[in-house]
Design an enzyme around this catalytic site. Structure first.
Site, mmCIF file in Angstrom:
data_model
loop_
_atom_site.group_PDB
_atom_site.id
_atom_site.type_symbol
_atom_site.label_atom_id
_atom_site.label_comp_id
_atom_site.label_asym_id
_atom_site.label_seq_id
_atom_site.Cartn_x
_atom_site.Cartn_y
_atom_site.Cartn_z
ATOM 1 N N ALA A 19 0.815 -1.217 0.000
ATOM 2 C CA ALA A 19 0.000 0.000 0.000
ATOM 3 C C ALA A 19 0.846 1.263 0.000
ATOM 4 C CB ALA A 19 -0.906 -0.005 1.232
ATOM 5 N N LYS A 20 2.116 1.123 0.390
ATOM 6 C CA LYS A 20 3.060 2.253 0.416
ATOM 7 C C LYS A 20 2.470 3.470 1.100
ATOM 8 C CE LYS A 20 5.544 0.539 -3.628
ATOM 9 N NZ LYS A 20 4.605 -0.504 -4.112
#
Lengths: 273, 273
Positions: free
Chosen positions: A95-96
């Site tokens: 998801a960073k």
């Protein structure tokens, strides 16, 4: 999942393969588009075909968010399917994320508690109080972007921050965060020579290595420089496995490619253990 | 929305206020919890009460993702409500995304095309090819994190990268990206003295300034150092406005606080224009 359990799975399956579930509706077999939920139908088939040869799955959340509500439902179904049918598999929400404390806590709850992922990828730019809320979750893992495999990595990550490359500062600084034992790092495989230096800073942490294709080009190099006494590697392949074929046989072809990578990994493991 | 249209709105409303829609179900008035969609019901009431006094709304997507599918539905309803009823309002998806090219394109499509936001916040760590896919969208705006207002900002952002603080390198480097005219920057208000230096690097870009409370503590300082010939500022307040009261009168109280900030902004604008 504990790190110990992950290591045990790696030795049992003779694999440290992570399969990236980056589902793009324009790339999946056409016959699946008739299904009620084509993304989940695709993932289910890929998972059932490849789970023997990998220890982790990594959906990149962008691919799901791109399809709005339907995408999120497919992501939920996918993680539920994995947790119900293959609880021994390590799951990564790619998801960073990265936000201030309060907001990071909401993200951590969403990915760890509500969706039930074992780990999530996090961007380090906002520093300590954006990362520690994730680290606070027991037996959950925070995978910090260190050195990414894209061209833009050279914009900032490899530049010297007070004498040391930024990505090394990220490694050094994050080691001092509370519950740093829950940290893993993203390290792009296209820079395998960097791995030696990275291992000097973080000898014990797991590294998530993207950028190794179905052909396994640099797998040997990644293992030479990146493997530690606990293996310490998760090597990801996305397109090379999940898009091995666009025909009705897509799952079998994905299995073949996953098996081939697992075979190479078994050889690397046999050399060291 | 074009930058020109945004500037015109600022002068028309005598306001550069952005209201942060960071909805937490534990903080909204209890009577709303009976509604079918309490998040949207809250947002709708806040928007209807405050829209005259602000030029932008900024939902932080984490707060919506934390509630899974329901949260995403509330986010969709909120942006649709804004675009239908108040199309003159600038909308910001505070998502802090950042991924490699292909994936950034999917995010850009999701936020700009599908959801219809005017802008999205982006983390710079992955560099050029993670930012340019967002910049490619005409009349859409990419708000890059430069200097954030949290404690962790001192971990990396203010450290010297090859002689210049990382956040300044982010400003300098991003100016060379393709379609850089679509860039805005996040600059934490708690560091208003930094604004002078920032304006030397990016004299023309809009700055999104979080961290100014309902009391408007440092608003004057932000304006002194950050305002340019096009105003060039969006000053955000979230909790100070939306949680002004937990009673039935929450929307009126939110309006009061928004109006108070707008009043202070009108004075600052009058001094300069």
């Amino acid at each position: 999942m504990t790190t110990k359990q992950l290591i045990a799975q790696i030795h049992k399956k003779k694999s440290f393969l992570c399969v990236g579930l980056d589902v793009d509706l324009t790339k999946i077999p056409e016959h699946l588009l008739k299904e009620e939920d084509p993304i989940f139908a695709f993932n289910k088939a890929i998972i059932d075909a490849t789970h023997e040869f990998c220890v982790a799955y990594k959906p990149n959340t962008a691919f799901y968010e791109a399809y709005g509500i339907k995408g999120w439902m497919a992501l939920e179904k996918t993680i539920n399917y994995l947790n119900t049918n293959y609880p021994e598999i390590f799951t990564i929400a790619d998801a960073k994320r990265g936000d201030i404390g309060n907001t990071s806590t909401m993200y951590a709850k969403a990915f760890f508690d509500d969706l039930g992922f074992d780990s999530v990828t996090i961007a380090p730019y906002m520093g300590k109080d954006s990362v520690e809320p994730f680290l606070a979750f027991e037996d959950k893992h925070t995978i910090l972007l260190a050195l990414t495999s894209n061209e833009g990595a050279f914009d900032f990550q490899t530049k010297k921050l007070e004498g040391t490359a930024l990505y090394k500062q990220v490694l050094e600084t994050s080691k001092t965060y509370k519950n740093a034992q829950n940290l893993m790092y993203v390290v792009g495989a296209t820079k395998a020579t960097y791995l030696q230096e990275i291992r000097q800073i973080v000898p014990d942490n797991f590294l998530l290595v993207p950028g190794v294709g179905a052909q396994g080009g640099s797998l040997k190099e990644v293992c030479n420089y990146g493997m530690n006494k606990n293996v310490g590697l998760l090597v990801n392949s996305s397109r090379g496995i999940i898009y091995a074929s666009k025909g009705e046989n897509f799952a079998q072809e994905a299995m073949k490619n996953a098996k081939e990578l697992q075979n190479q990994m078994a050889q690397e493991l046999a050399r060291k253990f």
